[in-house]
Design an enzyme around this catalytic site. Sequence first.
Site, PDB file in Angstrom:
ATOM      1  N   PRO A  50      26.341   0.897  -2.478  1.00 26.66           N
ATOM      2  CA  PRO A  50      25.572   0.128  -1.512  1.00 26.66           C
ATOM      3  C   PRO A  50      24.429   0.901  -0.861  1.00 26.66           C
ATOM      4  O   PRO A  50      24.562   2.084  -0.554  1.00 26.66           O
ATOM      5  CB  PRO A  50      26.617  -0.271  -0.465  1.00 26.66           C
ATOM      6  CG  PRO A  50      27.727   0.684  -0.648  1.00 26.66           C
ATOM      7  CD  PRO A  50      27.756   1.029  -2.105  1.00 26.66           C
ATOM      8  N   ASN A  51      23.342   0.184  -0.701  1.00 30.93           N
ATOM      9  CA  ASN A  51      22.129   0.645  -0.005  1.00 30.93           C
ATOM     10  C   ASN A  51      21.287   1.629  -0.809  1.00 30.93           C
ATOM     11  O   ASN A  51      20.182   1.978  -0.381  1.00 30.93           O
ATOM     12  CB  ASN A  51      22.459   1.236   1.386  1.00 30.93           C
ATOM     13  CG  ASN A  51      23.015   0.189   2.312  1.00 30.93           C
ATOM     14  OD1 ASN A  51      22.435  -0.884   2.447  1.00 30.93           O
ATOM     15  ND2 ASN A  51      24.151   0.460   2.926  1.00 30.93           N
ATOM     16  N   TYR A  64      17.233  11.211   2.666  1.00 32.78           N
ATOM     17  CA  TYR A  64      17.495  10.970   1.244  1.00 32.78           C
ATOM     18  C   TYR A  64      16.314  11.310   0.326  1.00 32.78           C
ATOM     19  O   TYR A  64      16.430  11.162  -0.891  1.00 32.78           O
ATOM     20  CB  TYR A  64      17.897   9.501   1.039  1.00 32.78           C
ATOM     21  CG  TYR A  64      19.160   9.135   1.780  1.00 32.78           C
ATOM     22  CD1 TYR A  64      20.361   9.773   1.494  1.00 32.78           C
ATOM     23  CD2 TYR A  64      19.153   8.174   2.794  1.00 32.78           C
ATOM     24  CE1 TYR A  64      21.524   9.468   2.183  1.00 32.78           C
ATOM     25  CE2 TYR A  64      20.310   7.849   3.481  1.00 32.78           C
ATOM     26  CZ  TYR A  64      21.486   8.506   3.174  1.00 32.78           C
ATOM     27  OH  TYR A  64      22.640   8.200   3.846  1.00 32.78           O
ATOM     28  N   ASN A  79      27.453   7.627  -7.694  1.00 32.38           N
ATOM     29  CA  ASN A  79      27.154   7.812  -6.277  1.00 32.38           C
ATOM     30  C   ASN A  79      27.689   6.547  -5.606  1.00 32.38           C
ATOM     31  O   ASN A  79      27.047   5.500  -5.646  1.00 32.38           O
ATOM     32  CB  ASN A  79      25.653   7.965  -6.018  1.00 32.38           C
ATOM     33  CG  ASN A  79      25.382   8.206  -4.528  1.00 32.38           C
ATOM     34  OD1 ASN A  79      26.251   7.944  -3.684  1.00 32.38           O
ATOM     35  ND2 ASN A  79      24.197   8.685  -4.209  1.00 32.38           N
ATOM     36  N   ALA A  96      28.496   4.685   0.710  1.00 28.95           N
ATOM     37  CA  ALA A  96      29.505   4.714   1.782  1.00 28.95           C
ATOM     38  C   ALA A  96      30.900   4.341   1.282  1.00 28.95           C
ATOM     39  O   ALA A  96      31.902   4.738   1.886  1.00 28.95           O
ATOM     40  CB  ALA A  96      29.078   3.789   2.919  1.00 28.95           C
ATOM     41  N   ASP A 147      41.441   3.797  -7.141  1.00 26.14           N
ATOM     42  CA  ASP A 147      42.409   3.259  -8.107  1.00 26.14           C
ATOM     43  C   ASP A 147      41.747   2.961  -9.455  1.00 26.14           C
ATOM     44  O   ASP A 147      42.355   3.187 -10.511  1.00 26.14           O
ATOM     45  CB  ASP A 147      43.045   1.970  -7.560  1.00 26.14           C
ATOM     46  CG  ASP A 147      44.033   2.233  -6.432  1.00 26.14           C
ATOM     47  OD1 ASP A 147      44.430   3.400  -6.238  1.00 26.14           O
ATOM     48  OD2 ASP A 147      44.395   1.263  -5.741  1.00 26.14           O
ATOM     49  N   GLU A 162      31.348  12.680  -9.098  1.00 23.67           N
ATOM     50  CA  GLU A 162      30.831  12.031  -7.886  1.00 23.67           C
ATOM     51  C   GLU A 162      29.568  12.772  -7.450  1.00 23.67           C
ATOM     52  O   GLU A 162      29.543  14.013  -7.429  1.00 23.67           O
ATOM     53  CB  GLU A 162      31.898  12.106  -6.784  1.00 23.67           C
ATOM     54  CG  GLU A 162      31.460  11.472  -5.477  1.00 23.67           C
ATOM     55  CD  GLU A 162      32.520  11.586  -4.378  1.00 23.67           C
ATOM     56  OE1 GLU A 162      33.527  12.316  -4.586  1.00 23.67           O
ATOM     57  OE2 GLU A 162      32.324  10.975  -3.319  1.00 23.67           O
ATOM     58  N   HIS A 176      26.468  12.810  -4.399  1.00 26.53           N
ATOM     59  CA  HIS A 176      25.817  12.326  -3.176  1.00 26.53           C
ATOM     60  C   HIS A 176      24.512  13.083  -3.016  1.00 26.53           C
ATOM     61  O   HIS A 176      24.475  14.315  -3.203  1.00 26.53           O
ATOM     62  CB  HIS A 176      26.687  12.566  -1.938  1.00 26.53           C
ATOM     63  CG  HIS A 176      27.936  11.740  -1.926  1.00 26.53           C
ATOM     64  ND1 HIS A 176      27.952  10.423  -1.530  1.00 26.53           N
ATOM     65  CD2 HIS A 176      29.206  12.045  -2.297  1.00 26.53           C
ATOM     66  CE1 HIS A 176      29.180   9.955  -1.652  1.00 26.53           C
ATOM     67  NE2 HIS A 176      29.967  10.913  -2.118  1.00 26.53           N
ATOM     68  N   SER A 187      22.815  13.528  -0.206  1.00 25.03           N
ATOM     69  CA  SER A 187      22.853  14.356   1.002  1.00 25.03           C
ATOM     70  C   SER A 187      24.121  15.206   1.004  1.00 25.03           C
ATOM     71  O   SER A 187      25.070  14.926   0.257  1.00 25.03           O
ATOM     72  CB  SER A 187      22.821  13.453   2.242  1.00 25.03           C
ATOM     73  OG  SER A 187      23.954  12.594   2.260  1.00 25.03           O
ATOM     74  N   ARG A 234      27.071  16.245   7.683  1.00 25.72           N
ATOM     75  CA  ARG A 234      26.726  15.027   8.423  1.00 25.72           C
ATOM     76  C   ARG A 234      27.900  14.594   9.324  1.00 25.72           C
ATOM     77  O   ARG A 234      28.742  15.400   9.666  1.00 25.72           O
ATOM     78  CB  ARG A 234      26.302  13.942   7.417  1.00 25.72           C
ATOM     79  CG  ARG A 234      25.083  14.390   6.585  1.00 25.72           C
ATOM     80  CD  ARG A 234      24.585  13.296   5.671  1.00 25.72           C
ATOM     81  NE  ARG A 234      24.094  12.155   6.439  1.00 25.72           N
ATOM     82  CZ  ARG A 234      23.805  10.967   5.893  1.00 25.72           C
ATOM     83  NH1 ARG A 234      23.962  10.793   4.585  1.00 25.72           N
ATOM     84  NH2 ARG A 234      23.353   9.987   6.644  1.00 25.72           N
ATOM     85  N   ARG A 247      31.802  11.005   7.193  1.00 27.94           N
ATOM     86  CA  ARG A 247      31.309  11.172   5.807  1.00 27.94           C
ATOM     87  C   ARG A 247      31.972  12.358   5.100  1.00 27.94           C
ATOM     88  O   ARG A 247      31.709  12.627   3.940  1.00 27.94           O
ATOM     89  CB  ARG A 247      29.793  11.366   5.786  1.00 27.94           C
ATOM     90  CG  ARG A 247      29.019  10.158   6.269  1.00 27.94           C
ATOM     91  CD  ARG A 247      27.524  10.358   6.074  1.00 27.94           C
ATOM     92  NE  ARG A 247      26.778   9.527   6.986  1.00 27.94           N
ATOM     93  CZ  ARG A 247      26.413   8.262   6.745  1.00 27.94           C
ATOM     94  NH1 ARG A 247      26.703   7.700   5.592  1.00 27.94           N
ATOM     95  NH2 ARG A 247      25.746   7.565   7.642  1.00 27.94           N
TER      96      ARG A 247
HETATM   97  O1  CA2 Z   1      24.070  11.067   0.231  1.00 28.11           O
HETATM   98  C1  CA2 Z   1      24.384  10.092  -0.470  1.00 28.11           C
HETATM   99  O2  CA2 Z   1      24.009   9.938  -1.627  1.00 28.11           O
HETATM  100  C2  CA2 Z   1      25.216   8.962   0.155  1.00 28.11           C
HETATM  101  O3  CA2 Z   1      26.097   8.464  -0.858  1.00 28.11           O
HETATM  102  C3  CA2 Z   1      24.230   7.887   0.578  1.00 28.11           C
HETATM  103  C4  CA2 Z   1      24.888   6.733   1.321  1.00 28.11           C
HETATM  104  C5  CA2 Z   1      25.746   7.242   2.466  1.00 28.11           C
HETATM  105  O4  CA2 Z   1      26.449   6.167   3.065  1.00 28.11           O
HETATM  106  C6  CA2 Z   1      26.752   8.301   1.999  1.00 28.11           C
HETATM  107  O5  CA2 Z   1      27.466   8.766   3.126  1.00 28.11           O
HETATM  108  C7  CA2 Z   1      26.052   9.449   1.322  1.00 28.11           C
HETATM  109  C8  CA2 Z   1      23.796   5.796   1.853  1.00 28.11           C
HETATM  110  C9  CA2 Z   1      22.983   5.166   0.744  1.00 28.11           C
HETATM  111  C10 CA2 Z   1      21.524   5.128   1.028  1.00 28.11           C
HETATM  112  O6  CA2 Z   1      21.273   4.406   2.203  1.00 28.11           O
HETATM  113  C11 CA2 Z   1      19.985   4.220   2.575  1.00 28.11           C
HETATM  114  C12 CA2 Z   1      19.821   3.521   3.752  1.00 28.11           C
HETATM  115  C13 CA2 Z   1      18.559   3.282   4.226  1.00 28.11           C
HETATM  116  C14 CA2 Z   1      17.441   3.750   3.526  1.00 28.11           C
HETATM  117  C15 CA2 Z   1      17.624   4.462   2.349  1.00 28.11           C
HETATM  118  C16 CA2 Z   1      18.888   4.691   1.862  1.00 28.11           C
END
Ligand code: CA2
Length: 146
Positions: A11-12, A24, A76, A79, A89, A101, A103, A105, A110, A114
């Site tokens: 997601p995101n 990011y 990746n 969250a 699972d 896996e 990430h 960041s 953080r 996380r």
């Molecule tokens: O660091 C990573 O790759 C994460 O998987 C990114 C996730 C975060 O929830 C993890 O803790 C670490 C977030 C995805 C990206 O979210 C964005 C939100 C707004 C703008 C750009 C990216």
Amino acid sequence: MAKTIYILNGPNLNMLGKREPGIYGGKTLSDIEADCRKRAAVLDLLIEFRQSNHEGALVDWIQEAGEKEAAGIVINPGAYGHTSIALHDAIRAVDPLPVIEVHLSNIHAREPFRHQSMIAPVAVGMICGLGPMGYTLALEALAARL
Ligand code: CA2
């Protein structure tokens, strides 16, 4: 014959490059896909690169990778990596398919929420904090296991 690696994004991650470049970086997910395709070509790998904001879609794709006898998964989980027993699972269920896996960041530098990963205990390894390079390093690591 070239083997297939699934590269799954949670997601995101479709928002990358559009917001929060301080955390990011400036690359979009399409830029990261292009980097992965370039590296995969050098490593003689095929890739299935996908993103979903939905936990169930990620579960379906992990199962698909198992059914299609993919050579590995780079994920990746966003969250969901911190919360999803369903992803944990699903990865267990495709054992011995190797999963790495990633990430972007450094999740350990953080917020405390996380720091936990539901994926790491069922992954062969985890790369975090190295930005988009984490994806291509994960491909290298999977290629080395083949
Ligand atoms: O660091 C990573 O790759 C994460 O998987 C990114 C996730 C975060 O929830 C993890 O803790 C670490 C977030 C995805 C990206 O979210 C964005 C939100 C707004 C703008 C750009 C990216």
